[in-house]
Design a protein around this motif. Structure first.
Motif, PDB file in Angstrom:
ATOM      1  N   ALA A   1       0.838  -1.205   0.000  1.00 28.03           N
ATOM      2  CA  ALA A   1       0.000   0.000   0.000  1.00 28.03           C
ATOM      3  C   ALA A   1       0.870   1.250   0.000  1.00 28.03           C
ATOM      4  CB  ALA A   1      -0.928  -0.008   1.208  1.00 28.03           C
TER       5      ALA A   1
ATOM      6  N   LYS B   1       2.219   2.191  -3.285  1.00 31.95           N
ATOM      7  CA  LYS B   1       1.192   2.702  -4.202  1.00 31.95           C
ATOM      8  C   LYS B   1       1.007   1.826  -5.440  1.00 31.95           C
ATOM      9  CE  LYS B   1       2.016   7.506  -2.778  1.00 31.95           C
ATOM     10  NZ  LYS B   1       0.955   7.513  -1.775  1.00 31.95           N
TER      11      LYS B   1
ATOM     12  N   ASN C   1      -9.180  -3.518   5.432  1.00 34.15           N
ATOM     13  CA  ASN C   1     -10.251  -2.531   5.504  1.00 34.15           C
ATOM     14  C   ASN C   1      -9.753  -1.081   5.550  1.00 34.15           C
ATOM     15  OD1 ASN C   1     -12.161  -4.555   5.465  1.00 34.15           O
ATOM     16  ND2 ASN C   1     -12.384  -4.639   7.678  1.00 34.15           N
ATOM     17  N   LYS C   2      -8.489  -0.885   5.889  1.00 34.88           N
ATOM     18  CA  LYS C   2      -7.994   0.487   6.021  1.00 34.88           C
ATOM     19  C   LYS C   2      -7.198   0.980   4.819  1.00 34.88           C
ATOM     20  CE  LYS C   2      -3.537  -0.099   8.412  1.00 34.88           C
ATOM     21  NZ  LYS C   2      -2.780   0.098   9.651  1.00 34.88           N
ATOM     22  N   ILE C   3      -6.734   0.045   3.943  1.00 40.20           N
ATOM     23  CA  ILE C   3      -5.952   0.501   2.789  1.00 40.20           C
ATOM     24  C   ILE C   3      -6.876   0.716   1.601  1.00 40.20           C
ATOM     25  CG2 ILE C   3      -3.796  -0.545   3.563  1.00 40.20           C
ATOM     26  CD1 ILE C   3      -4.216  -2.842   1.722  1.00 40.20           C
ATOM     27  N   ASN C   4      -6.678   1.808   0.924  1.00 40.51           N
ATOM     28  CA  ASN C   4      -7.574   2.212  -0.157  1.00 40.51           C
ATOM     29  C   ASN C   4      -7.011   1.779  -1.516  1.00 40.51           C
ATOM     30  OD1 ASN C   4      -9.793   3.428  -1.353  1.00 40.51           O
ATOM     31  ND2 ASN C   4      -8.738   5.384  -1.585  1.00 40.51           N
ATOM     32  N   ILE C   5      -6.838   0.461  -1.665  1.00 36.99           N
ATOM     33  CA  ILE C   5      -6.292  -0.105  -2.907  1.00 36.99           C
ATOM     34  C   ILE C   5      -7.136  -1.328  -3.260  1.00 36.99           C
ATOM     35  CG2 ILE C   5      -4.315  -1.341  -3.913  1.00 36.99           C
ATOM     36  CD1 ILE C   5      -2.491   0.395  -2.260  1.00 36.99           C
TER      37      ILE C   5
END
Length: 325
Positions: free
Chosen positions: A114, A117, A137-141
């Motif tokens: 994460a 990127k 649940n917390k990483i936006n990938i």
């Protein structure tokens, strides 16, 4: 030619700012004259930018992280090879991380990828812990899980329950009554619970259950100890690799497959170089699973809708390791 040329070096030689060189390398907006000056310096010095470092500054990196529990598994390697091939065919690069069956490294790798990127992450999972869920649940990938199911994330699994049911049913139809199931820990929901429950329900009668790990060595030790006091008519193994260990233990105790003890596994890979009897088994479509995972993560990266759960098919392969009564 200057070795290890940096963006700073190029900027000084071209008489421009470092940020201008960076914009040039990332196809940013600069004047034609400035672009030509930078181009001449780069060509004269045969400069090749670090593709990954360059991609980190772009909106899309074209990198997909693949977290694998191990690289020495026949099944996992086939999935990963098909996955890597399909990603490459779609102009994506794979970053493959081996966690050596350590769940804490899986969680750490999710966080590291994460931070790098990457465009997407594919987790080839042996279990999904609360820590996994917390990080996922917390990483936006975009994330796809292979091998285990987690309701919050797109998952691709084998049809473990029905495959197990087919094996249990087959052993019952062959007339076996004294049967041992050699399974794995229930922390692995797919193999340790779903596959086992399928076998037990398909067989429909009582069955002795023994727990091992995924190594043939431990399976050999457990079966060797079992045969000192009890000889079942059949042993059902959670994987073909476990069946290889069971086969060695059977031979070590001067018994034969299938004359004395029948043997069956799951996986469908070639065991002919490891055991002398061709193994009746369930063959999962590992290549298809890898291709599905690549297609799924690319769709997720592009914002397309995909089913939360996808299940691959299996084939029952009847060979000569099971005796009929």
């Amino acid at each position: 030619m200057k070795k290890n040329l940096t963006i700073k070096d190029i900027a000084e030689m071209a008489g421009v700012a470092k940020s201008t060189v960076s914009r040039y390398l990332n196809n940013g907006n600069i004047s034609a004259a400035t672009s030509e000056k930078i181009k001449k310096v780069i060509e004269a010095n045969q400069y090749e930018p670090n593709a990954f470092a360059q991609s980190l500054k772009a909106k899309r990196t074209r990198f997909v992280g693949i977290i694998a529990p191990c690289l020495d598994s026949v099944v996992k390697s086939k999935v990963i090879m098909a996955l890597d091939d399909e990603l490459r065919n779609n102009s994506y690069n794979s970053l493959i991380i081996n966690t050596s069956l350590k769940t804490e490294l899986e969680v750490e790798s999710l966080e590291n990828l994460a931070r790098l990127k990457v465009d997407g992450i594919i987790l080839v999972a042996t279990e999904i812990t609360e820590k996994h869920k917390e990080v996922i649940n917390k990483i936006n990938i975009p994330i796809t899980i292979i091998g285990q199911q987690y309701s919050e994330v797109t998952s691709i699994i084998n049809d473990d329950y029905n495959a197990g049911f087919r094996v249990g049913e087959y052993i019952r139809e062959c007339g076996h009554k004294d049967v041992v199931y050699l399974g794995v820990s229930e922390t692995d929901v797919a193999v340790g619970i779903k596959r086992k429950n399928g076998v037990l329900n398909g067989f429909g009668n009582e069955m002795l259950v023994k727990i091992t790990d995924f190594t043939s060595e431990n399976a050999e030790s457990i079966v060797d100890e079992l045969l000192k006091s009890h000889t079942p008519t059949a042993i059902i193994c959670a994987t073909d690799k476990i069946a290889v260990g069971a086969f060695r233990a059977i031979e070590n105790n001067n018994k034969k497959v299938p004359e004395d003890i029948s043997l069956i596994g799951f996986g469908g890979y070639d065991t002919s170089t490891l055991i002398s009897t061709s193994l009746t088994t369930i063959k999962f479509n590992n290549k298809k699973m890898g291709e599905m995972a690549a297609d799924t993560i690319i769709k997720l990266i592009n914002g397309e809708e995909v089913p939360k759960l996808q299940i691959t098919e299996f084939n029952f392969i009847e060979r000569n390791s099971v005796k009929r009564f």
